[in-house]
Write an enzyme that holds these catalytic residues in place. Structure first.
Site, PDB file in Angstrom:
ATOM      1  N   ASP A  56      -2.274  12.689  -4.505  1.00 20.35           N
ATOM      2  CA  ASP A  56      -1.543  13.866  -4.039  1.00 20.35           C
ATOM      3  C   ASP A  56      -0.479  14.177  -5.083  1.00 20.35           C
ATOM      4  OD1 ASP A  56       0.584  12.130  -3.608  1.00 20.35           O
ATOM      5  OD2 ASP A  56       0.847  12.641  -1.487  1.00 20.35           O
ATOM      6  N   CYS A 104      -0.633   7.960  -4.303  1.00 20.25           N
ATOM      7  CA  CYS A 104       0.328   8.906  -3.719  1.00 20.25           C
ATOM      8  C   CYS A 104       1.719   8.347  -4.009  1.00 20.25           C
ATOM      9  CB  CYS A 104       0.052   9.151  -2.234  1.00 20.25           C
ATOM     10  SG  CYS A 104       0.279   7.768  -1.121  1.00 20.25           S
ATOM     11  N   THR A 129       3.697   6.419  -2.258  1.00 25.59           N
ATOM     12  CA  THR A 129       3.770   4.992  -1.916  1.00 25.59           C
ATOM     13  C   THR A 129       2.434   4.268  -2.042  1.00 25.59           C
ATOM     14  OG1 THR A 129       3.247   5.543   0.367  1.00 25.59           O
ATOM     15  CG2 THR A 129       5.591   5.398  -0.203  1.00 25.59           C
ATOM     16  N   HIS A 177     -11.834 -11.471  -2.540  1.00 27.31           N
ATOM     17  CA  HIS A 177     -11.908 -11.905  -1.133  1.00 27.31           C
ATOM     18  C   HIS A 177     -12.299 -10.787  -0.167  1.00 27.31           C
ATOM     19  CE1 HIS A 177      -9.141 -15.691  -1.663  1.00 27.31           C
ATOM     20  NE2 HIS A 177      -9.989 -15.532  -2.662  1.00 27.31           N
ATOM     21  N   HIS A 205     -16.387 -15.367   2.211  1.00 27.73           N
ATOM     22  CA  HIS A 205     -15.720 -14.074   2.403  1.00 27.73           C
ATOM     23  C   HIS A 205     -16.674 -13.018   2.967  1.00 27.73           C
ATOM     24  CE1 HIS A 205     -12.358 -15.807   0.335  1.00 27.73           C
ATOM     25  NE2 HIS A 205     -13.101 -16.058  -0.736  1.00 27.73           N
TER      26      HIS A 205
HETATM   27  C1  RB5 Z   1       4.558  12.854  -0.357  1.00 30.47           C
HETATM   28  O1  RB5 Z   1       5.868  13.236  -0.415  1.00 30.47           O
HETATM   29  C2  RB5 Z   1       4.457  11.410   0.131  1.00 30.47           C
HETATM   30  O2  RB5 Z   1       4.749  11.365   1.492  1.00 30.47           O
HETATM   31  C3  RB5 Z   1       3.096  10.836  -0.152  1.00 30.47           C
HETATM   32  O3  RB5 Z   1       2.844  10.912  -1.511  1.00 30.47           O
HETATM   33  C4  RB5 Z   1       2.881   9.392   0.233  1.00 30.47           C
HETATM   34  O4  RB5 Z   1       3.910   8.584  -0.237  1.00 30.47           O
HETATM   35  C5  RB5 Z   1       2.573   9.141   1.641  1.00 30.47           C
HETATM   36  O5  RB5 Z   1       2.226   8.024   2.053  1.00 30.47           O
END
Ligand code: RB5
Length: 149
Positions: A8, A65, A67, A98, A133
Site C-alpha cells: 500500500d 505496508c 507495519t 517450519h 512440520h
Molecule cells: C496506512 O496508513 C497503514 O495503516 C498501513 O500501511 C498499515 O500499516 C496497516 O496495517
C-alpha cells in the site's frame, strides 16, 4: 525464482527498493502495485498477490505496508496462504523452514531498507523442512476447511 510483490502507500518506497534488488539478483518479479504514494487500501493489493501465490503462478509473495500487519492479515484470509510478518532474519528463515510461509510481509515504518533486504534474501533462500512440520501445516489446512465453505 518467480516472485509476486505488492504494497500500500505505506510500503511504496520499500517495495521499489526490493524490486530493484530482486531484479538485480536475476529473479522474475511481478509488481501488483500500488504504484505511487497516494493513499490506497491494503486489502486491495493483498488479494491479487495472495491469489497469484495460491494458484502457483508465483512461487513466493512479498507484501509491504506501514507495519506489515494489515496487509498480512488480509493475505491470510485466502485459503492456502501462510503470510508471515518478519522484522528479523531469524524469523525469516524459521518461518520458511517450519511454517512453509509463502508470503513475507514487511513494515516499511518498522525496518530499515538494509535489514529489509537481508530479510528478503533470507526468506527466499530458505526451504521448508517438511517432516514433523508438515503435519502442523496440514492442521492449519484442516482449520481452513472447517471455516471456509
Ligand atoms: C496506512 O496508513 C497503514 O495503516 C498501513 O500501511 C498499515 O500499516 C496497516 O496495517
Amino acid at each position: 525464482m518467480k516472485i509476486a510483490i505488492g504494497c500500500d502507500h505505506g510500503g511504496f518506497e520499500l517495495k521499489e527498493e526490493i524490486i530493484t534488488f530482486l531484479k538485480a539478483e536475476g529473479h522474475e518479479v511481478k509488481d501488483f502495485g500500488t504504484y505511487s504514494k497516494e493513499s490506497c487500501d491494503y486489502p486491495d493489493i493483498a488479494l491479487p498477490v495472495a491469489e497469484s501465490v495460491v494458484s502457483k503462478k508465483y512461487e513466493l509473495g512479498i507484501l509491504i505496508c506501514g507495519t506489515g500487519i494489515g496487509i498480512g492479515i488480509s493475505a491470510n484470509k485466502v485459503p492456502g496462504i501462510r503470510a508471515a510478518l518478519c522484522s528479523d532474519t531469524f524469523s525469516a528463515h524459521a518461518t520458511r523452514e517450519h511454517n512453509n510461509a509463502n508470503i513475507l510481509t514487511l513494515g516499511q515504518r518498522v525496518v530499515g531498507t538494509g535489514l529489509a533486504l537481508d530479510i528478503v534474501k533470507t526468506f527466499i533462500s530458505s526451504e521448508f523442512e517438511g517432516d514433523r512440520h508438515a503435519k502442523r501445516i496440514n492442521k492449519i489446512t484442516e482449520i481452513e476447511k472447517k471455516y471456509y465453505k
